[in-house]
Enzyme design. Structure first.
Site, short mmCIF file in Angstrom:
data_model
loop_
_atom_site.label_atom_id
_atom_site.label_comp_id
_atom_site.label_asym_id
_atom_site.label_seq_id
_atom_site.Cartn_x
_atom_site.Cartn_y
_atom_site.Cartn_z
N CYS A 12 80.20 -19.12 -34.28
CA CYS A 12 78.98 -19.14 -33.45
C CYS A 12 77.86 -19.89 -34.17
O CYS A 12 77.00 -20.51 -33.52
CB CYS A 12 78.49 -17.72 -33.16
SG CYS A 12 79.65 -16.70 -32.27
N ASP A 74 75.58 -15.92 -51.11
CA ASP A 74 76.11 -14.68 -50.52
C ASP A 74 74.94 -13.73 -50.29
O ASP A 74 74.36 -13.20 -51.25
CB ASP A 74 77.13 -14.07 -51.49
CG ASP A 74 77.84 -12.88 -50.88
OD1 ASP A 74 77.22 -12.16 -50.06
OD2 ASP A 74 79.02 -12.67 -51.22
N ARG A 101 83.19 -10.44 -39.01
CA ARG A 101 83.03 -10.14 -37.59
C ARG A 101 84.29 -9.70 -36.84
O ARG A 101 84.25 -9.57 -35.61
CB ARG A 101 82.40 -11.33 -36.89
CG ARG A 101 83.32 -12.54 -36.75
CD ARG A 101 83.86 -12.67 -35.36
NE ARG A 101 84.58 -13.92 -35.17
CZ ARG A 101 85.80 -13.97 -34.72
NH1 ARG A 101 86.46 -12.86 -34.45
NH2 ARG A 101 86.40 -15.14 -34.52
N THR A 145 76.55 -6.80 -31.31
CA THR A 145 77.69 -6.82 -30.38
C THR A 145 77.50 -5.82 -29.25
O THR A 145 76.89 -4.77 -29.43
CB THR A 145 79.00 -6.51 -31.13
OG1 THR A 145 80.02 -6.19 -30.17
CG2 THR A 145 78.87 -5.33 -32.07
N SER A 188 85.33 0.66 -34.15
CA SER A 188 86.03 0.17 -35.35
C SER A 188 85.00 0.17 -36.47
O SER A 188 83.79 0.31 -36.23
CB SER A 188 86.54 -1.27 -35.15
OG SER A 188 85.44 -2.16 -35.13
N TYR A 190 84.11 -2.38 -38.16
CA TYR A 190 83.22 -3.53 -37.89
C TYR A 190 82.09 -3.13 -36.92
O TYR A 190 80.92 -3.38 -37.18
CB TYR A 190 84.03 -4.70 -37.30
CG TYR A 190 83.19 -5.64 -36.48
CD1 TYR A 190 82.28 -6.49 -37.09
CD2 TYR A 190 83.28 -5.66 -35.08
CE1 TYR A 190 81.47 -7.33 -36.34
CE2 TYR A 190 82.49 -6.50 -34.33
CZ TYR A 190 81.58 -7.33 -34.95
OH TYR A 190 80.78 -8.16 -34.21
N HIS A 191 82.49 -2.50 -35.80
CA HIS A 191 81.46 -2.12 -34.82
C HIS A 191 80.48 -1.11 -35.44
O HIS A 191 79.30 -1.11 -35.12
CB HIS A 191 82.11 -1.55 -33.56
CG HIS A 191 82.83 -2.58 -32.74
ND1 HIS A 191 84.20 -2.73 -32.75
CD2 HIS A 191 82.35 -3.55 -31.93
CE1 HIS A 191 84.53 -3.74 -31.95
NE2 HIS A 191 83.44 -4.26 -31.44
N LYS A 194 77.68 -2.71 -37.16
CA LYS A 194 76.68 -3.26 -36.24
C LYS A 194 75.73 -2.16 -35.75
O LYS A 194 74.56 -2.40 -35.47
CB LYS A 194 77.35 -3.93 -35.05
CG LYS A 194 78.15 -5.16 -35.44
CD LYS A 194 77.23 -6.28 -35.87
CE LYS A 194 77.98 -7.56 -36.07
NZ LYS A 194 77.12 -8.70 -36.39
N VAL A 220 82.93 -14.02 -27.42
CA VAL A 220 82.64 -15.42 -27.16
C VAL A 220 83.96 -16.16 -26.90
O VAL A 220 84.93 -15.97 -27.62
CB VAL A 220 81.91 -16.06 -28.37
CG1 VAL A 220 81.56 -17.51 -28.07
CG2 VAL A 220 80.65 -15.26 -28.70
N ASN A 249 90.44 -16.50 -25.96
CA ASN A 249 90.92 -17.69 -26.66
C ASN A 249 92.39 -17.55 -27.03
O ASN A 249 93.15 -18.52 -27.02
CB ASN A 249 90.06 -17.98 -27.89
CG ASN A 249 88.79 -18.75 -27.53
OD1 ASN A 249 88.50 -18.95 -26.34
ND2 ASN A 249 88.04 -19.19 -28.51
N ARG A 250 92.82 -16.31 -27.34
CA ARG A 250 94.24 -16.11 -27.64
C ARG A 250 95.10 -16.38 -26.40
O ARG A 250 96.13 -17.05 -26.47
CB ARG A 250 94.48 -14.68 -28.15
CG ARG A 250 94.21 -14.54 -29.63
CD ARG A 250 94.18 -13.09 -30.06
NE ARG A 250 95.39 -12.33 -29.80
CZ ARG A 250 96.48 -12.32 -30.56
NH1 ARG A 250 96.53 -13.07 -31.66
NH2 ARG A 250 97.52 -11.57 -30.25
N THR A 262 99.74 -11.92 -24.63
CA THR A 262 99.88 -10.59 -25.25
C THR A 262 98.78 -9.64 -24.76
O THR A 262 97.63 -9.74 -25.21
CB THR A 262 99.80 -10.71 -26.78
OG1 THR A 262 98.62 -11.47 -27.11
CG2 THR A 262 101.02 -11.42 -27.36
#
Ligand SMILES: NC(=O)c1ccc[n+]([C@@H]2O[C@H](COP(=O)([O-])OP(=O)(O)OC[C@H]3O[C@@H](n4cnc5c(N)ncnc54)[C@H](O)[C@@H]3O)[C@@H](O)[C@H]2O)c1
Length: 398
Positions: A12, A74, A101, A145, A188, A190-191, A194, A220, A249-250, A262
């Site tokens: 992004c 970093d 992400r 997100t 998760s 990750y979430h 956020k 996205v 996208n997959r 899938t």
């Protein structure tokens, strides 16, 4: 305006950086290139061949773009350098994309869980603390997100843009109304990072009056914008592997190589989506409409449409004459959920969404089929399981 784009080498961040440079802003990309390193560790590559950050910047200047600079830093671990950078560059705005992400990557092992928390929470906190130390008045535009709201049932309620008006009962039987941050329900690690970011913004906005716009972005899809198509060295990344590839996208890549699409679980999971072109436009709109001094954190739902995963698979399958394969779900999540989202803020600011119906086929033909021979089929399966139970189900199926 001087803008730092943290994570400006990512999926992004890169198209966003060139868009801001094209719009006349003075852009400094800050990135530790960790995303490229994770590709090496996982043994995968973007479906599209991507140039090094230095070649990208050279190419951008050669096609006539306003020069951008790059700082290898970093933000989660190099606090003093980050503070020095703020003091020397004195940005008016910072766009913050610099986080790990991928939900599946965050759930791979205790090492990736810890990395995701250390990287994302420290990075965001370092940024806020450094802005306070610098004494600058900087507007942060952060990429959050839609997942912070959770993907359970909202019982038909519309998800508001960040804040929920609630009635609080009093001992005398009366009620008062209050606007609170919408409750979070991360799915998760990750979430979860956020949702922690949200609290950090809330606190620093209250305590230090830092101006923040938090963009609760949907998944996205798409790859390039008009600007990243100007030269092959400007091409954006396209992740398709089981950890970093996002669902639509997959499907597009799978259709392009004749791999059955899938769908994990029933396909009843509903998610919010946005095209990369609209994502880039939204960030620009957010920068151009900063919160007033003293205003609380602005929260926008940066999505344009919601779809069930199974419905998307059927759409792509019909367009491309593909098969669908229903597989065990590695995620611990609701089998099915509703997702009705208020996204009026961006529409009122003038966003004209790219819909799936406008863009899907072009994406299959232009990108996924063009680079289909670069796909490593062994990297397609989603193997990161949320719990041991899901891991066993995947193993039993294999
Ligand atoms: N891609 C999506 O579908 C999507 C959806 C919703 C939200 N978002 C959010 O948007 C942001 C960008 O996502 P993306 O898809 O571009 O991801 P990405 O992994 O492609 O890009 C992130 C960039 O940040 C850099 N980075 C990570 N940690 C860093 C650190 N500590 N210091 C400096 N640089 C660091 C990486 O090297 C990478 O270039 C993320 O915060 C993500 O959570 C993405």
């Amino acid at each position: 305006m001087k803008v730092l784009v943290l994570g400006g080498d990512g999926f992004c961040g890169w198209p966003c950086a060139v868009n801001l440079a094209e719009a006349g802003h003075d852009v400094v990309i800050v990135d530790n290139l960790s995303r490229r390193k994770i590709d090496i560790d996982l043994g995968v590559e973007s479906l599209t061949p991507i140039a090094t950050i230095h070649d990208r910047l050279r190419a951008w200047e050669q096609v006539g773009g306003r020069a951008m600079s790059f700082v290898h830093l970093d933000i989660a671990r190099e606090y003093d350098r980050l503070l020095d950078l703020l003091r020397s560059e004195r940005p008016e705005a910072i766009v913050h994309f610099a986080e790990q992400r991928a939900a599946p990557y965050s759930m791979k092992s205790s090492a990736t869980k810890r990395y995701t928390v250390d990287n994302n929470v420290n990075g965001t906190h370092n940024l806020l603390a450094a802005i306070v130390d610098s004494g600058l008045d900087v507007h942060i535009v952060h990429l959050g997100t839609m997942g912070v709201y959770g993907y359970g049932s909202h019982r038909g309620a519309t998800i508001p843009e960040g804040y929920l008006t609630v009635e609080v009962p009093q001992p005398d039987g009366t009620c008062f109304t209050e606007k609170i941050l919408h409750p979070t329900d991360p799915g998760s690690v990750y979430h979860m990072t956020k949702t922690l970011d949200q609290l950090l913004f809330f606190y620093y906005n209250k305590n230090d009056a830092i101006r923040v716009t938090d963009l609760h972005q949907g998944i996205v899809w798409g790859t390039n914008t008009d600007l990243t198509q100007r030269d092959p060295r400007l091409t954006n990344r396209f992740d398709y592997d089981g950890d970093y590839g996002t669902v639509l996208n997959r499907f597009l890549m799978q259709a392009a190589i004749g791999y059955p699409l899938t769908v994990h679980g029933t396909g009843g999971q509903t998610r919010a989506f946005i095209h990369i072109r609209d994502s880039v436009r939204c960030v620009q709109l957010a920068l151009e409409h900063p919160p007033e001094p003293g205003e609380k954190v602005k929260i926008f739902n940066q999505m344009t449409e919601s779809h069930q995963v199974g419905e998307l698979a059927r759409k792509v399958a019909a367009l491309t004459d593909s098969q669908i394969n229903y597989l065990p779900n590695p995620r611990k999540e609701a089998i099915e959920n509703d997702l009705i989202v208020d996204n009026r803020c961006f529409i009122e600011l003038g966003l004209k969404p790219t819909t799936l119906d406008d863009g899907l086929l072009a994406e299959v033909v232009d990108v996924a089929r063009r680079w289909a021979d670069r796909c490593d089929r062994s990297k397609i399966p989603c193997l990161s399981a949320w719990t041991q139970r899901q891991a066993e189900a995947i193993k039993a199926f294999a």
